[in-house]
Design an enzyme around this catalytic site. Structure first.
Site, short mmCIF file in Angstrom:
data_model
loop_
_atom_site.label_atom_id
_atom_site.label_comp_id
_atom_site.label_asym_id
_atom_site.label_seq_id
_atom_site.Cartn_x
_atom_site.Cartn_y
_atom_site.Cartn_z
N ARG A 39 35.74 168.23 -67.99
CA ARG A 39 36.69 168.45 -66.89
C ARG A 39 36.03 169.15 -65.70
NH1 ARG A 39 39.76 165.22 -66.05
NH2 ARG A 39 39.44 163.88 -67.80
N HIS A 69 25.50 162.78 -69.29
CA HIS A 69 26.61 162.26 -68.47
C HIS A 69 27.22 163.39 -67.65
CE1 HIS A 69 30.02 159.94 -67.19
NE2 HIS A 69 29.79 158.93 -68.02
N TYR A 72 33.52 163.72 -65.32
CA TYR A 72 34.27 162.71 -64.55
C TYR A 72 34.86 163.28 -63.27
CZ TYR A 72 34.31 160.49 -69.16
OH TYR A 72 33.95 159.95 -70.35
N HIS A 109 29.37 158.72 -62.40
CA HIS A 109 30.27 157.73 -61.79
C HIS A 109 30.14 157.90 -60.28
CE1 HIS A 109 33.03 157.69 -65.60
NE2 HIS A 109 31.77 157.39 -65.86
N GLU A 144 26.55 154.52 -62.67
CA GLU A 144 27.20 153.71 -63.70
C GLU A 144 27.97 152.57 -63.04
OE1 GLU A 144 29.24 155.93 -66.70
OE2 GLU A 144 30.17 154.14 -67.57
N ASP A 178 27.70 149.56 -68.14
CA ASP A 178 28.73 149.79 -69.15
C ASP A 178 29.39 148.44 -69.45
OD1 ASP A 178 31.40 150.31 -70.23
OD2 ASP A 178 31.00 152.43 -69.81
N HIS A 181 33.07 148.24 -68.60
CA HIS A 181 33.30 148.29 -67.15
C HIS A 181 32.92 146.99 -66.46
CE1 HIS A 181 32.92 153.00 -67.19
NE2 HIS A 181 33.85 152.55 -67.99
N HIS A 213 25.92 151.45 -71.66
CA HIS A 213 27.01 152.00 -72.45
C HIS A 213 27.64 150.83 -73.19
CE1 HIS A 213 27.77 155.75 -69.69
NE2 HIS A 213 26.73 155.89 -70.48
N ASP A 226 39.56 149.75 -67.36
CA ASP A 226 38.72 150.78 -67.98
C ASP A 226 39.37 151.44 -69.19
OD1 ASP A 226 36.74 152.54 -68.62
OD2 ASP A 226 36.88 153.75 -66.80
N HIS A 228 38.40 151.67 -73.10
CA HIS A 228 37.39 151.31 -74.10
C HIS A 228 38.04 150.96 -75.43
CE1 HIS A 228 34.23 154.02 -71.88
NE2 HIS A 228 34.88 153.23 -71.06
N GLU A 258 30.45 154.58 -76.45
CA GLU A 258 31.51 155.48 -75.97
C GLU A 258 32.85 154.96 -76.47
OE1 GLU A 258 30.66 154.75 -71.76
OE2 GLU A 258 30.11 156.85 -71.58
ZN ZN Z 1 34.93 153.79 -69.05
FE FE Z 2 30.59 154.41 -69.58
FE FE Z 3 30.88 157.00 -67.71
#
Ligand code: ZN
Ligand code: FE
Ligand code: FE
Length: 284
Positions: A39, A69, A72, A109, A144, A178, A181, A213, A226, A228, A258
């Site tokens: 976060r 990573h 986000y 991202h 990504e 990914d 994605h 990914h 998006d 997964h 992921e």
């Molecule tokens: Zn994703």
């Molecule tokens: Fe990803």
């Molecule tokens: Fe990601």
């Protein structure tokens, strides 16, 4: 064990050495981890002894390169200057910390332009990267490929190429593809993985591709959602992942799961499944 560089996203909650032990316990030869709370809170100081033990284990076991990573919450192209400033400062701090584990990858991202338009988004992302990247740093920063949910930038290979074009030290930039994605973005890796890789090569250059990914998708091609799914349980299906792990153009790249799992055993099973598919192909 097959030569695949394969792993999943792991938690740093018990420290870095414990994370490397987790990787070994599930047959992972690479993995991802958040550089700080996902976060986006404060980063804990790295513990010297923990880090030394971690690096020793990676070396002994030949694990890596790793694919760290970014949280986000970073948005290099927010409409709010304070959000942009936070993302730049946090990325600078993350990359400074990454220098203590040199030679790995840092994925982020690209951002969401929030109604400013993709052109302004790309401009801000380039400006941010030009401020954050240190010439000579030992970490390669990966953009990504995004699903194109909302105003996400990086929804097409063209957008990624434009970002790379605008970065002064582009030798420090690569791409992490990914699978969920790109399919959500409309690239048909189910029926034509090689065609998609050809297009990537034409637009971005395959030498930029540094990691993957691996995620199945809950939604159909081009859905921009998006979400997964576990490997083989979504719209991409097992055969797509067989094609990915046996494609010679992707050989040697770190591949990180992921997928939604409730514990390490789920990823251990996916790693074994994918290694099995790679081994089967190489024994024919
Ligand atoms: Zn994703
Ligand atoms: Fe990803
Ligand atoms: Fe990601």
């Amino acid at each position: 064990m097959s030569g695949l560089l394969l792993g999943c996203h792991l938690s740093t909650a018990s420290g870095y050495a414990a994370m490397a032990a987790d990787a070994i316990s599930i047959g992972a030869t690479t993995f991802a981890f958040f550089t700080r709370n996902p976060r986006g809170g404060n980063a804990r100081e790295l513990d010297d002894a923990d880090l030394a033990a971690f690096l020793a284990t990676l070396g002994e076991r030949g694990i890596g390169p790793l694919v760290a990573h970014a949280p986000y919450t970073y948005n290099l192209c927010s409409a709010k200057p304070e959000t942009v400033e936070f993302a730049r400062r946090a990325m600078r701090e993350d990359l400074a910390r990454m220098e203590r584990l040199p030679g790995h990858l840092y994925n982020f991202h690209p951002g969401a332009h929030v109604k400013q338009g993709a052109d302004e988004g790309i401009r801000l992302i380039c400006e941010g990267l030009n401020e954050v990247l240190e010439p000579g740093q030992k970490t390669t920063v990966l953009l990504e490929t995004m699903a194109g949910k909302g105003t996400e930038v990086g929804r097409s290979f063209e957008e990624l190429a434009r970002i790379i074009d605008g970065v002064e030290h582009d030798e420090l930039i690569g791409v992490c593809l990914d699978t969920c994605h790109v399919a959500d973005a409309g690239y048909d890796i189910v029926h034509d993985l090689d065609g998609v890789l050809d297009e990537f090569d034409r637009v971005v250059g395959l030498s930029r591709l540094r990691a993957l990914h691996l995620n199945d998708s809950k939604n159909p091609l081009g859905s921009h959602k998006d979400r997964h799914e576990r490997i083989g349980a979504g719209t991409l299906g097992l055969e797509t992942f067989r094609a990915v792990v046996t494609n010679p153009r992707l050989a040697g790249l770190p591949m990180v799961l992921e997928t939604p799992q409730t514990g390490l055993s789920g990823w251990a099973a996916e790693i074994a499944l994918l290694r099995g598919m790679a081994e089967e192909a190489s024994s024919h």
